[in-house]
Enzyme design. Structure first.
Site, PDB file in Angstrom:
ATOM      1  N   ASN A  13     -10.882   2.699  -5.062  1.00 53.43           N
ATOM      2  CA  ASN A  13      -9.776   3.591  -4.734  1.00 53.43           C
ATOM      3  C   ASN A  13      -8.504   2.980  -5.317  1.00 53.43           C
ATOM      4  O   ASN A  13      -7.991   2.000  -4.798  1.00 53.43           O
ATOM      5  CB  ASN A  13      -9.694   3.713  -3.195  1.00 53.43           C
ATOM      6  CG  ASN A  13      -8.492   4.509  -2.747  1.00 53.43           C
ATOM      7  OD1 ASN A  13      -7.793   5.127  -3.552  1.00 53.43           O
ATOM      8  ND2 ASN A  13      -8.247   4.496  -1.444  1.00 53.43           N
ATOM      9  N   TRP A  14      -8.039   3.573  -6.413  1.00 53.86           N
ATOM     10  CA  TRP A  14      -6.873   3.011  -7.106  1.00 53.86           C
ATOM     11  C   TRP A  14      -5.557   3.368  -6.406  1.00 53.86           C
ATOM     12  O   TRP A  14      -4.504   2.867  -6.783  1.00 53.86           O
ATOM     13  CB  TRP A  14      -6.854   3.471  -8.567  1.00 53.86           C
ATOM     14  CG  TRP A  14      -8.018   2.954  -9.380  1.00 53.86           C
ATOM     15  CD1 TRP A  14      -9.056   2.175  -8.935  1.00 53.86           C
ATOM     16  CD2 TRP A  14      -8.259   3.167 -10.786  1.00 53.86           C
ATOM     17  NE1 TRP A  14      -9.918   1.901  -9.975  1.00 53.86           N
ATOM     18  CE2 TRP A  14      -9.454   2.509 -11.121  1.00 53.86           C
ATOM     19  CE3 TRP A  14      -7.578   3.876 -11.789  1.00 53.86           C
ATOM     20  CZ2 TRP A  14      -9.984   2.508 -12.412  1.00 53.86           C
ATOM     21  CZ3 TRP A  14      -8.102   3.898 -13.082  1.00 53.86           C
ATOM     22  CH2 TRP A  14      -9.298   3.211 -13.385  1.00 53.86           C
ATOM     23  N   LYS A  15      -5.618   4.253  -5.433  1.00 50.31           N
ATOM     24  CA  LYS A  15      -4.423   4.676  -4.673  1.00 50.31           C
ATOM     25  C   LYS A  15      -3.319   5.122  -5.645  1.00 50.31           C
ATOM     26  O   LYS A  15      -3.621   5.666  -6.700  1.00 50.31           O
ATOM     27  CB  LYS A  15      -3.973   3.557  -3.730  1.00 50.31           C
ATOM     28  CG  LYS A  15      -5.133   3.067  -2.843  1.00 50.31           C
ATOM     29  CD  LYS A  15      -4.703   2.198  -1.702  1.00 50.31           C
ATOM     30  CE  LYS A  15      -5.938   1.813  -0.895  1.00 50.31           C
ATOM     31  NZ  LYS A  15      -5.620   1.043   0.304  1.00 50.31           N
ATOM     32  N   HIS A 100      -8.666   9.364   4.249  1.00 49.29           N
ATOM     33  CA  HIS A 100      -8.306   7.941   4.180  1.00 49.29           C
ATOM     34  C   HIS A 100      -7.226   7.656   5.227  1.00 49.29           C
ATOM     35  O   HIS A 100      -6.368   8.500   5.499  1.00 49.29           O
ATOM     36  CB  HIS A 100      -7.796   7.601   2.770  1.00 49.29           C
ATOM     37  CG  HIS A 100      -7.622   6.129   2.573  1.00 49.29           C
ATOM     38  ND1 HIS A 100      -6.502   5.460   3.010  1.00 49.29           N
ATOM     39  CD2 HIS A 100      -8.435   5.199   2.029  1.00 49.29           C
ATOM     40  CE1 HIS A 100      -6.641   4.175   2.733  1.00 49.29           C
ATOM     41  NE2 HIS A 100      -7.801   3.988   2.137  1.00 49.29           N
ATOM     42  N   GLU A 102      -4.572   6.057   5.123  1.00 47.43           N
ATOM     43  CA  GLU A 102      -3.187   6.239   4.655  1.00 47.43           C
ATOM     44  C   GLU A 102      -2.804   7.713   4.695  1.00 47.43           C
ATOM     45  O   GLU A 102      -1.640   8.051   4.934  1.00 47.43           O
ATOM     46  CB  GLU A 102      -3.035   5.645   3.247  1.00 47.43           C
ATOM     47  CG  GLU A 102      -2.998   4.120   3.305  1.00 47.43           C
ATOM     48  CD  GLU A 102      -3.590   3.428   2.096  1.00 47.43           C
ATOM     49  OE1 GLU A 102      -3.732   4.052   1.032  1.00 47.43           O
ATOM     50  OE2 GLU A 102      -3.939   2.229   2.224  1.00 47.43           O
ATOM     51  N   GLU A 172     -13.622   2.154   7.465  1.00 51.17           N
ATOM     52  CA  GLU A 172     -12.494   1.337   7.017  1.00 51.17           C
ATOM     53  C   GLU A 172     -11.595   1.001   8.204  1.00 51.17           C
ATOM     54  O   GLU A 172     -10.709   1.803   8.559  1.00 51.17           O
ATOM     55  CB  GLU A 172     -11.681   2.103   5.970  1.00 51.17           C
ATOM     56  CG  GLU A 172     -12.466   2.462   4.735  1.00 51.17           C
ATOM     57  CD  GLU A 172     -11.549   2.563   3.521  1.00 51.17           C
ATOM     58  OE1 GLU A 172     -11.800   1.847   2.556  1.00 51.17           O
ATOM     59  OE2 GLU A 172     -10.572   3.332   3.564  1.00 51.17           O
ATOM     60  N   GLY A 178      -5.882  -3.687   2.936  1.00 53.07           N
ATOM     61  CA  GLY A 178      -4.746  -4.273   2.228  1.00 53.07           C
ATOM     62  C   GLY A 178      -4.170  -5.502   2.903  1.00 53.07           C
ATOM     63  O   GLY A 178      -3.080  -5.966   2.549  1.00 53.07           O
ATOM     64  N   SER A 218     -10.267  -4.839   2.462  1.00 52.92           N
ATOM     65  CA  SER A 218     -10.199  -6.198   1.904  1.00 52.92           C
ATOM     66  C   SER A 218     -11.548  -6.700   1.386  1.00 52.92           C
ATOM     67  O   SER A 218     -11.885  -7.868   1.558  1.00 52.92           O
ATOM     68  CB  SER A 218      -9.610  -7.179   2.929  1.00 52.92           C
ATOM     69  OG  SER A 218      -8.258  -6.825   3.214  1.00 52.92           O
ATOM     70  N   GLY A 239     -10.191  -1.159  -2.451  1.00 54.22           N
ATOM     71  CA  GLY A 239      -8.830  -0.821  -2.847  1.00 54.22           C
ATOM     72  C   GLY A 239      -8.294  -1.846  -3.836  1.00 54.22           C
ATOM     73  O   GLY A 239      -8.564  -1.795  -5.032  1.00 54.22           O
ATOM     74  N   GLY A 240      -7.554  -2.825  -3.321  1.00 53.41           N
ATOM     75  CA  GLY A 240      -6.867  -3.813  -4.159  1.00 53.41           C
ATOM     76  C   GLY A 240      -7.736  -4.423  -5.255  1.00 53.41           C
ATOM     77  O   GLY A 240      -7.317  -4.509  -6.415  1.00 53.41           O
TER      78      GLY A 240
END
Ligand code: PGA
Length: 256
Positions: A13-15, A100, A102, A172, A178, A218, A239-240
């Site tokens: 997930n590149w957000k 998600h 967010e 998640e 993150g 993470s 993600g990251g």
């Protein structure tokens, strides 16, 4: 080991990261790094909407599928700023991340809108990756399983067992996203097993056993192996670490 009936699925997930040019570089680098994995692991990347078309072309003929990060529940119309599931299908997506944390936290996503978006995703012939997970306060209050059950019940209401079998669920925990603080493999397995039980109760064992349940929060090359060794952890939503091709490739290899 994860159930051999379910192929491990690693999604990035590149957000809200990567311009078109940057997204193309990342996609090309990743394509080279994971080409040898072939069929053992299913892979997808979710760039921002603006880069979907270019990344689709860069990944053509590769073993990496394309995902979007959200979509609207209507197919078209006066919904300024939104993108629909048929539009995502046309541009080359196979998956759409729905609900998600967010989106729940910053954009008013609810279990009901998750449900409506999932209906649109399936109708367009795409696969939803439905995200659930508790906040730190909810975990500390001992409410993790209750929160996840509520999110699943609302998000998946009204689907048939045959439809459910196509879903991917991502667990998640919000406190792990993150933050560099991942759930331990045992913490993840406990919630994944609970999710599976909820799916069995609502849709029957046959459908529930086909659903891949990803862990997200993470995930890094050094913790992926232990998380993915658990029987109900069928993949990861990253993600990251998905923004660095070598890290994402290392996570994919840990799954294979
Ligand atoms: P993270 O994000 O890997 O950066 O924690 C995971 C996610 O939000 O899907």
């Amino acid at each position: 080991m994860s159930n051999p009936q379910r192929r491990p699925f690693i999604a990035g997930n590149w957000k809200m990261n990567k311009t078109v040019g940057e997204a193309l570089s990342l996609a090309r680098e990743l394509r080279g790094l994971v080409s040898m994995v072939r069929d053992r692991v299913e892979m997808a990347v979710a760039p921002p909407f603006t880069a979907l078309h270019s990344v689709a072309r860069a990944l053509e003929g590769s073993n990496i599928a394309l995902a979007a990060q959200s979509c609207h529940w209507e197919a078209f119309g006066a919904f300024t700023g939104e993108v629909s599931a048929p539009m995502l299908k046309e541009v080359g997506c196979s998956y759409v991340i729905i609900g998600h944390s967010e989106r729940r936290q910053y954009f008013g996503e609810t279990d009901e809108t998750v449900n409506r978006r999932c209906q649109a995703v399936l109708k367009a012939g795409l696969v939803p990756i439905v995200c659930v997970g508790e906040t730190l306060a909810e975990r500390e209050a001992g409410r993790t399983l209750e929160v996840v059950s509520r999110q699943l019940k609302g998000g998946l209401a009204g689907f048939s067992p045959a439809e459910l079998a196509r879903f991917v669920v991502a667990y998640e925990p919000v406190w792990a996203i993150g933050t560099g603080r991942n759930a331990t493999a045992d913490q993840a397995q406990e919630v994944h097993a609970h999710i599976r039980e909820q799916l069995v109760a609502a849709f029957g064992r046959e459908a529930a056993e086909q659903v891949r349940i990803q862990y997200g929060g993470s995930v890094k090359p050094d913790n992926a192996g232990s998380l993915l060794s658990k029987p109900d952890v069928d993949g990861a939503l990253v993600g990251g670490a998905s923004l660095k091709a070598s890290d994402f490739a290392a996570i994919v290899k840990a799954a294979g």
